[in-house]
Design a protein around this motif. Sequence first.
Motif: not given
Length: 341
Positions: A300-327
Amino acid sequence: MTDAATSPFDDIRRLITTMPGPDEAAVEAVRLRERQLTKPAGSLGRLEWLVEWLAAWQGKAPPTVDRPLVCVFAGSHGVTAKGVSAYPSDVNRQMLENFAAGGAAINQICASLGLGFKVFDLALDMPTNDITEREAMDERSCVATMAFGMEAIAGGTDLLAIGEMGIGNTTVAAAIYAALYGGPAEHWVGRGTGVDDEGFRRKVAAVEAAIARHREHLNDPLETLSRLGGREVAAMAGAILAARLQKIPVVLDGYVATAAAAILHAIHPSTIDHCVAGHLSAEGAHQDVLARLGKIPLLALGMRLGEGSGAALAVGLIKSAAAIHRDMATFAQAGVSERLA
């Protein structure tokens, strides 16, 4: 409208009935490993849930985020003639060129996080019809655009983030929400790209006029999509469906991307169980929509840009979650004492 007996939408409805459910065995395997990792149970909060979600919809444990992909769908809208945006429709083509040159915010996000990036031009030079005067698309065109969106993941990915670009598309998103959920247009209309008070009033008036014109045809979510939506909304709906069929979890971007999910949810709520909300947009009544869809945004960053920007930032968070679980080490591997019984 095409005769219901031969509606092009019948194929979409049949497709939805064939969608796979979550893989509970993969979820249980993730939970088993989580209990062995060097941390108190539940201490990573929703990051732990994210790993379970990934495993459920990828159908494997541990889940992966090795080939994440951000897809941005670009469309143009006839309703912009009603003065609903602070920017002219020329910006659509100019922004597509900016994406290609690597100059947009989404380019920087994807580069910094190691995400794949694709942009799809949905006949930008041919706007959809003005929804205040006639249907945006006929049913066949709508289904064809959904099918095009389904091809977006043809190159392969293990996590899909969807976003959009298109002057006027917050107006069509607001119209979709007003059709699905009712209530005054003012509740669903936001400032979009930054319209002034007069522009806001024009935007509200456009949504009201669109709902009034199409009111008798808005009981079917797919017909709502064809009459009030845009090509980018239809394509995103198709991409969501294709991802489900191919066991690819989906991260939704903001107000407009969520409109595609809302259409599918209105057909059957479970249709978007493989989707998470990447972020809470500052546009319109996004929080209200997400509550109706049962989605808690990751950011929840107050964004309203579109172009997938908020989703892309969230993917970074999900990548971290998967890496923690794996490694992350287990108690046994690290020689750390487990919790006393």
